[in-house]
Design a protein around this motif. Structure first.
Motif, PDB file in Angstrom:
ATOM      1  N   ASP A  63      57.894  42.566-133.776  1.00 50.40           N
ATOM      2  CA  ASP A  63      58.163  41.724-132.554  1.00 50.40           C
ATOM      3  C   ASP A  63      57.849  41.559-131.263  1.00 50.40           C
ATOM      4  O   ASP A  63      57.344  41.232-130.632  1.00 50.40           O
ATOM      5  N   ARG A  64      57.680  43.270-130.593  1.00 41.85           N
ATOM      6  CA  ARG A  64      56.896  43.283-129.559  1.00 41.85           C
ATOM      7  C   ARG A  64      54.920  43.587-128.960  1.00 41.85           C
ATOM      8  O   ARG A  64      55.122  43.709-128.147  1.00 41.85           O
ATOM      9  N   GLU A  65      55.137  43.377-130.066  1.00 40.71           N
ATOM     10  CA  GLU A  65      53.468  42.884-130.331  1.00 40.71           C
ATOM     11  C   GLU A  65      52.743  41.790-129.517  1.00 40.71           C
ATOM     12  O   GLU A  65      53.281  40.932-130.403  1.00 40.71           O
ATOM     13  N   ALA A  66      51.368  42.234-129.082  1.00 44.27           N
ATOM     14  CA  ALA A  66      50.797  40.898-128.933  1.00 44.27           C
ATOM     15  C   ALA A  66      50.274  40.075-129.933  1.00 44.27           C
ATOM     16  O   ALA A  66      50.347  39.113-130.184  1.00 44.27           O
ATOM     17  N   ASP A  67      50.081  41.165-131.400  1.00 47.41           N
ATOM     18  CA  ASP A  67      50.109  40.039-132.649  1.00 47.41           C
ATOM     19  C   ASP A  67      51.164  39.368-133.384  1.00 47.41           C
ATOM     20  O   ASP A  67      50.225  39.913-134.776  1.00 47.41           O
ATOM     21  N   ALA A  68      51.970  40.003-132.583  1.00 50.65           N
ATOM     22  CA  ALA A  68      53.205  39.079-134.015  1.00 50.65           C
ATOM     23  C   ALA A  68      52.906  38.318-135.000  1.00 50.65           C
ATOM     24  O   ALA A  68      53.791  38.289-136.022  1.00 50.65           O
ATOM     25  N   ALA A  69      52.670  36.975-134.301  1.00 47.32           N
ATOM     26  CA  ALA A  69      52.740  36.629-135.396  1.00 47.32           C
ATOM     27  C   ALA A  69      51.710  36.602-136.727  1.00 47.32           C
ATOM     28  O   ALA A  69      51.765  35.066-137.144  1.00 47.32           O
ATOM     29  N   ALA A  70      50.504  37.136-136.572  1.00 48.28           N
ATOM     30  CA  ALA A  70      49.764  37.956-137.729  1.00 48.28           C
ATOM     31  C   ALA A  70      49.584  38.183-138.538  1.00 48.28           C
ATOM     32  O   ALA A  70      48.791  38.891-139.290  1.00 48.28           O
ATOM     33  N   GLN A  71      50.895  39.721-138.168  1.00 53.05           N
ATOM     34  CA  GLN A  71      52.013  40.203-139.096  1.00 53.05           C
ATOM     35  C   GLN A  71      52.322  39.385-140.287  1.00 53.05           C
ATOM     36  O   GLN A  71      53.121  38.804-139.949  1.00 53.05           O
ATOM     37  N   PRO A  72      52.090  40.187-141.348  1.00 47.78           N
ATOM     38  CA  PRO A  72      52.364  39.888-142.654  1.00 47.78           C
ATOM     39  C   PRO A  72      53.806  39.741-142.655  1.00 47.78           C
ATOM     40  O   PRO A  72      54.674  39.539-143.474  1.00 47.78           O
ATOM     41  N   ILE A  73      54.031  41.459-142.288  1.00 47.80           N
ATOM     42  CA  ILE A  73      55.583  41.637-142.074  1.00 47.80           C
ATOM     43  C   ILE A  73      55.836  41.820-141.171  1.00 47.80           C
ATOM     44  O   ILE A  73      55.270  43.008-139.935  1.00 47.80           O
ATOM     45  N   LEU A  74      57.279  41.340-140.534  1.00 45.78           N
ATOM     46  CA  LEU A  74      57.486  41.590-138.847  1.00 45.78           C
ATOM     47  C   LEU A  74      58.651  42.026-138.717  1.00 45.78           C
ATOM     48  O   LEU A  74      59.260  41.928-139.825  1.00 45.78           O
ATOM     49  N   ILE A  75      58.847  43.214-138.380  1.00 46.64           N
ATOM     50  CA  ILE A  75      59.921  43.781-138.134  1.00 46.64           C
ATOM     51  C   ILE A  75      60.597  43.491-136.387  1.00 46.64           C
ATOM     52  O   ILE A  75      59.595  43.439-135.731  1.00 46.64           O
ATOM     53  N   THR A  76      62.054  43.080-136.304  1.00 47.44           N
ATOM     54  CA  THR A  76      62.472  43.286-135.110  1.00 47.44           C
ATOM     55  C   THR A  76      64.029  42.951-135.475  1.00 47.44           C
ATOM     56  O   THR A  76      64.776  43.441-136.377  1.00 47.44           O
ATOM     57  N   ALA A  77      64.611  43.054-133.949  1.00 49.36           N
ATOM     58  CA  ALA A  77      66.392  43.347-133.606  1.00 49.36           C
ATOM     59  C   ALA A  77      67.024  41.723-133.116  1.00 49.36           C
ATOM     60  O   ALA A  77      68.092  42.082-132.806  1.00 49.36           O
ATOM     61  N   GLY A  78      65.773  41.067-133.746  1.00 43.28           N
ATOM     62  CA  GLY A  78      66.710  40.084-133.671  1.00 43.28           C
ATOM     63  C   GLY A  78      66.701  38.137-134.330  1.00 43.28           C
ATOM     64  O   GLY A  78      66.316  39.074-135.893  1.00 43.28           O
ATOM     65  N   PRO A  79      66.838  37.419-133.900  1.00 45.10           N
ATOM     66  CA  PRO A  79      66.726  36.368-135.330  1.00 45.10           C
ATOM     67  C   PRO A  79      64.818  36.067-135.858  1.00 45.10           C
ATOM     68  O   PRO A  79      65.203  35.154-136.363  1.00 45.10           O
ATOM     69  N   GLY A  80      64.613  36.526-134.375  1.00 46.38           N
ATOM     70  CA  GLY A  80      62.797  36.106-134.034  1.00 46.38           C
ATOM     71  C   GLY A  80      62.944  35.545-135.266  1.00 46.38           C
ATOM     72  O   GLY A  80      62.507  36.909-136.261  1.00 46.38           O
ATOM     73  N   ARG A  81      61.353  34.473-135.678  1.00 47.64           N
ATOM     74  CA  ARG A  81      60.296  35.135-136.347  1.00 47.64           C
ATOM     75  C   ARG A  81      58.718  34.609-135.953  1.00 47.64           C
ATOM     76  O   ARG A  81      58.243  33.322-136.307  1.00 47.64           O
ATOM     77  N   ALA A  82      58.405  35.359-135.401  1.00 49.16           N
ATOM     78  CA  ALA A  82      57.256  35.313-134.953  1.00 49.16           C
ATOM     79  C   ALA A  82      55.698  34.883-135.784  1.00 49.16           C
ATOM     80  O   ALA A  82      54.735  34.567-135.565  1.00 49.16           O
ATOM     81  N   ASN A  83      55.869  35.727-136.686  1.00 49.73           N
ATOM     82  CA  ASN A  83      55.288  35.589-137.944  1.00 49.73           C
ATOM     83  C   ASN A  83      55.021  34.305-138.784  1.00 49.73           C
ATOM     84  O   ASN A  83      54.236  33.829-140.151  1.00 49.73           O
ATOM     85  N   GLY A  84      56.237  33.280-138.769  1.00 52.63           N
ATOM     86  CA  GLY A  84      56.409  32.613-139.363  1.00 52.63           C
ATOM     87  C   GLY A  84      56.525  32.694-140.618  1.00 52.63           C
ATOM     88  O   GLY A  84      56.769  31.962-141.745  1.00 52.63           O
ATOM     89  N   ALA A  85      57.642  33.849-140.994  1.00 53.84           N
ATOM     90  CA  ALA A  85      58.026  34.755-141.891  1.00 53.84           C
ATOM     91  C   ALA A  85      58.985  33.418-142.736  1.00 53.84           C
ATOM     92  O   ALA A  85      59.443  31.901-142.313  1.00 53.84           O
ATOM     93  N   SER A  86      58.378  32.916-144.609  1.00 53.71           N
ATOM     94  CA  SER A  86      59.408  32.480-145.506  1.00 53.71           C
ATOM     95  C   SER A  86      60.619  33.343-146.120  1.00 53.71           C
ATOM     96  O   SER A  86      60.904  32.717-146.760  1.00 53.71           O
ATOM     97  N   VAL A  87      60.504  34.559-145.570  1.00 55.97           N
ATOM     98  CA  VAL A  87      61.741  35.344-146.535  1.00 55.97           C
ATOM     99  C   VAL A  87      62.037  36.295-145.649  1.00 55.97           C
ATOM    100  O   VAL A  87      61.219  37.054-144.258  1.00 55.97           O
TER     101      VAL A  87
END
Length: 150
Positions: A63-87
């Motif tokens: 989630d610290r990367e500029a292209d976080a929204a485009a990632q199929p898998i996004l690793i985060t330490a918080g509740p966000g989901r910049a990639n619009g994850a459904s899972v």
């Protein structure tokens, strides 16, 4: 209603199980968020997904990367989901998200050899059931295969 799957890790560590489950999620076309307990753990999981198999890798980012929204898998330490994850995968004791109902599926993975982790998973089960979510409990057998126990 969200499907919440509880994965009781006993015979294999998270580092062996998580990549396999993430591969299956991506094969199904799902966008995924993986929530870890700390920024250091995010870094460790990031490295793991690039190197867990010499023959392949899982496209992902943090989630610290500029292209976080485009990632199929996004690793985060918080509740966000910049990639619009459904899972959403919850590891290392990450809590059920407040917006649990907005996910198609949540996978809570816990270490069955850690009594505190088992207690947290039991509490999360109660909260999820009380919230009207469909909960299933999965446990590994001696060969590493998963079987549905509840």
């Amino acid at each position: 209603m969200t499907d919440i799957l509880f994965y009781h890790l006993q015979n294999q560590p998270l580092e062996r199980v998580l990549p396999v489950l993430l591969e299956k999620s991506v094969e199904r076309g799902w966008k995924v968020a993986v929530e870890a307990a700390s920024p250091e753990r995010v870094e460790a999981l990031d490295a793991l997904l690039w190197t867990y198999d010499d023959a392949s890798f899982l496209a992902h980012g943090t989630d610290r990367e500029a292209d976080a929204a485009a990632q199929p898998i996004l690793i985060t330490a918080g509740p966000g989901r910049a990639n619009g994850a459904s899972v959403r995968f919850l590891v290392d004791g990450a809590p059920l998200p407040e917006d649990a109902a907005s996910y198609e599926r949540i996978v809570l993975m816990f270490d069955g050899n850690d009594p505190d982790a088992v207690d947290r998973a039991r509490e999360a089960w109660k909260v999820a059931r009380a919230g009207g979510h469909a909960c299933t409990y999965w446990q590994q057998d001696e060969t590493g295969r998963w079987s549905k126990k509840a």
